[in-house]
Design a protein around this motif. Structure first.
Motif, short mmCIF file in Angstrom:
data_model
loop_
_atom_site.label_atom_id
_atom_site.label_comp_id
_atom_site.label_asym_id
_atom_site.label_seq_id
_atom_site.Cartn_x
_atom_site.Cartn_y
_atom_site.Cartn_z
N PRO A 115 0.81 -1.23 0.00
CA PRO A 115 0.00 0.00 0.00
C PRO A 115 0.84 1.28 0.00
CG PRO A 115 -0.91 -1.58 1.55
CD PRO A 115 0.41 -2.14 1.09
N ILE A 137 -8.24 -2.04 -5.57
CA ILE A 137 -8.06 -1.48 -4.23
C ILE A 137 -9.22 -1.88 -3.32
CG2 ILE A 137 -8.00 0.69 -2.93
CD1 ILE A 137 -6.49 1.92 -5.26
N THR A 188 -8.96 -5.45 -2.24
CA THR A 188 -7.94 -5.59 -1.20
C THR A 188 -8.51 -5.18 0.15
OG1 THR A 188 -6.16 -5.16 -2.76
CG2 THR A 188 -5.66 -4.81 -0.44
N ASP A 189 -9.32 -4.12 0.14
CA ASP A 189 -9.94 -3.66 1.38
C ASP A 189 -10.86 -4.72 1.96
OD1 ASP A 189 -10.93 -2.06 3.42
OD2 ASP A 189 -12.49 -1.20 2.16
N ALA A 244 -4.98 -7.15 2.35
CA ALA A 244 -3.82 -7.10 1.48
C ALA A 244 -3.01 -8.37 1.64
CB ALA A 244 -2.97 -5.88 1.82
N SER A 269 -1.02 -9.12 4.79
CA SER A 269 -1.25 -8.08 5.79
C SER A 269 -2.08 -8.58 6.96
CB SER A 269 -1.98 -6.89 5.16
OG SER A 269 -3.30 -7.26 4.81
N LEU A 290 -9.66 -0.77 9.17
CA LEU A 290 -8.80 -0.50 8.03
C LEU A 290 -7.45 -0.01 8.52
CD1 LEU A 290 -8.86 -0.28 4.90
CD2 LEU A 290 -9.42 2.12 5.22
N GLU A 346 -3.46 1.25 4.10
CA GLU A 346 -4.51 1.03 3.11
C GLU A 346 -5.44 2.24 3.00
OE1 GLU A 346 -6.09 -2.50 4.72
OE2 GLU A 346 -4.62 -3.81 3.78
N GLN A 350 -6.49 4.60 -0.42
CA GLN A 350 -7.83 5.01 -0.83
C GLN A 350 -7.96 6.53 -0.79
OE1 GLN A 350 -10.82 2.81 1.27
NE2 GLN A 350 -9.93 0.83 0.77
N HIS A 402 -13.80 2.49 7.77
CA HIS A 402 -12.96 3.32 6.91
C HIS A 402 -13.49 4.74 6.76
CE1 HIS A 402 -15.63 1.07 3.94
NE2 HIS A 402 -16.00 2.32 3.79
#
Length: 603
Positions: free
Chosen positions: A171, A211, A214-215, A219, A222, A230, A234, A238, A280
């Motif tokens: 990221p 993206i 991945t959220d 990841a 991760s 979040l 990351e 975003q 997030h």
């Protein structure tokens, strides 16, 4: 063979030593006197060779030295002349495509610094063409060549950045690339917008899909799973994507929003940022509100109409929760301008009164209070009766803070602008509120201090500064004249000074002749100055937007802008004359009458 091996070892040792020296020079850049290093000469004679292949080395050595030199140039980029700037830019544009990610990412960092330099220089060139920020004043031809090369490379660089982004998994690295794309878009000229739009349409939807997946899934490596908080890195990715799209919308406008895939991506991203139930939103809500506002301001109704109609409740949910209220209130201003004001104001009167009460009380922040006063000015233009009902109590409290000298300086001009607007509509209400203990004379003395005073921004001719200063002083004159007419003490003690202030502002207004765009620039904190200053091609397209047309219709009836200072000052002059006993003061008033007559003749 032994001799060859020994020679290679010496070469490796020599390069390792040189790389260490480069690192050391870079490390002490902050404290090293400029005269101690002629970076221009060093770059031309040695460093550029590592970047453009002029120095041939074995693979890993070549890449190691390129990475170090890129980092070094990033540090000393402000020392580059136009000629060497072009060389560094061309080398970085090539190396960003390197198979070696370390080299490519160091190119990203260097190019970002060079793009920031181009942004600053472009703004300086537009506002002050006689000045140069470069420490080595370059001949005009070299500057033109620098601009030409940047224009030629910016779209290929953006394309290369998207290709690089598709290769990245970390990221933090992806954040650097997205940040560079934002800078490249901002630094680009309007002539490149069609190619930029094509790049965005080709790459952004897939990038957002990657993206967002991945959220959801976490990841690689991760350990971030769906439903967990979040991670900061990351969130930065975003946030960088939101910022990039914000630059795209501001630069390209409707041309980007008219593309279905880009519009769908932006709307999906807005929903993602403003989902208050998700973790997030803690990181992304303010960024999302900025993007939302930019879309509303720059898009045609065909593109943004459904967004406006479908997201009104989402906006008021954010306002009720009380998160990022200052940014949400700017979006609310855009909604009021875009929709029928009565639909917004009366359907949500309780929410609007509640947020105003909160933001203008001790519980609100300075940014919230400032945004609320800007909103209140707009509401008074649309419906003064409604605005008075929801704000009168808090306005009286703020007026009391003027008398006690506790009003924050940042709120002084916005508050007085609202008071001048109310005064022109309902004079007695304002004058009664200003008649408190110590308020009248304290306010008079404060306002008179601005006579013949100009801000540094006005002297430097910063975009919008002169019209903003003119409207600020006009507000002061309107209030001062009302105070003089209302208070015999003010008229007798300060009358001549007030009249002098008024006559000078009459002359300034005649000289500057502010238009409705100047009103919008002054009254809307988010009004995009650059559209009518630097990009003529984009100006007409933006003026065709629903936001611009609606805002123009509202602000063209601004009573402060339309107020005739000649009439106001003449009315005040009659009151001042009636309270003047001293013969000298009588002569001063008569002199001012003569000046006003001359001003009218010029008009």
């Amino acid at each position: 063979e032994q001799q060859g091996s020994s020679g290679d070892g010496l070469a490796c040792n020599s390069l390792a030593l040189k790389e260490a020296v480069y690192h050391a020079i870079e490390s002490v850049a902050v404290i090293m006197p400029r005269a101690a290093l002629n970076f221009e000469t060093w770059f031309s004679s040695e460093l550029i060779g590592y970047l453009n292949g002029g120095v041939s080395l074995p693979g890993v050595m070549q890449r190691a030295m390129q990475a170090r030199v890129l980092h070094l140039v990033q540090t000393y980029s402000s020392e580059l002349s136009a000629e060497n700037y072009v060389k560094a830019l061309s080398a970085g544009a090539s190396l960003i495509r390197s198979e070696d990610l370390v080299v490519a990412l160091n190119s990203v960092k260097m190019l970002h610094k060079l793009c920031l330099s181009e942004i600053v220089m472009a703004r300086t060139r537009d506002e002050h063409p006689q000045h140069h920020l470069n420490p080595h004043p370059d001949p005009q031809a070299e500057q033109v060549h620098r601009q030409k090369v940047f224009k030629e490379l910016v779209v290929p660089m953006i394309t290369s950045c998207f290709h690089l982004a598709s290769r990245l998994h970390e990221p933090d690295n992806l954040y650097l690339v997205l940040r560079l794309i934002s800078a490249q878009i901002e630094a680009s000229a309007s002539s490149e917008t069609p190619q930029i739009t094509q790049c965005i349409a080709s790459y952004v939807p897939q990038l957002w899909k990657a993206i967002s997946s991945t959220d959801s899934a976490g990841a690689p490596g991760s350990g971030v799973a769906q439903g967990q908080q979040l991670q900061g890195s990351e969130a930065r990715v975003q946030s960088a994507l939101v910022a990039m799209l914000h630059h795209v919308v501001e630069k390209v406008g409707e041309d980007a929003l008219a593309i279905d895939s880009v519009q769908a991506t932006i709307f999906d991203l807005l929903g993602h940022c403003m989902n208050l139930a998700s973790q997030h939103s803690v990181y992304l809500l303010e960024d999302g509100l900025r993007l939302w506002l930019s879309v509303l301001v720059h898009g045609k109704w065909e593109s943004v109409g459904s967004l406006v109609q479908n997201t009104r409740e989402d906006l008021f949910n954010i306002i009720r929760v009380g998160r990022e209220t200052h940014a949400a209130l700017e979006v609310l201003q855009a909604f009021i301008i875009l929709c029928r004001p009565d639909q917004i104001l009366y359907d949500h009167s309780q929410d609007i009164k509640a947020v105003m009460d909160h933001c203008l009380s001790d519980n609100g922040t300075l940014k919230e209070a400032r945004a609320t006063l800007d909103l209140l000015y707009l509401v008074y233009l649309c419906d003064p009766v409604f605005a008075y009902q929801v704000s009168v109590g808090r306005l009286v409290e703020l007026i009391g803070m003027i008398g006690s000298n506790t009003l924050p300086a940042a709120l002084f001009v916005p508050l007085l602008s609202v008071l001048a607007l109310v005064l022109l509509w309902k004079e007695e209400a304002v004058l009664t509120a200003l008649d408190g203990e110590g308020v009248t004379q304290a306010l008079t003395q404060i306002l008179l201090q601005s006579h013949q005073v100009r801000s540094l921004q006005e002297f430097l001719a910063v975009a919008g500064a002169r019209s903003s200063g003119l409207f600020k002083r006009k507000v002061y004159v309107i209030l001062l004249c009302a105070l003089a007419r209302h208070s015999p003490v003010v008229a007798k003690k300060f009358g001549t000074m007030i009249l002098k202030f008024g006559v000078s502002e009459i002359q300034d207004e005649l000289t500057l002749s502010p238009g409705v765009e100047d009103v919008m620039t002054t009254r809307l904190a988010f009004f995009p100055h650059e559209h009518h200053h630097h990009q003529p091609g984009a100006t007409e397209a933006w003026r065709a937007t629903h936001f611009y047309q609606s805002a123009k219709a509202i602000y063209s009836r601004d009573p402060v802008w339309k107020a005739d200072l000649n009439v106001i000052v003449k009315q005040t002059m009659d009151v001042v004359v009636s309270t003047t006993e001293d013969g000298t003061e009588q002569k001063n008033v008569e002199s001012l009458l003569t000046k006003m007559s001359l001003t009218k003749d010029e008009e």
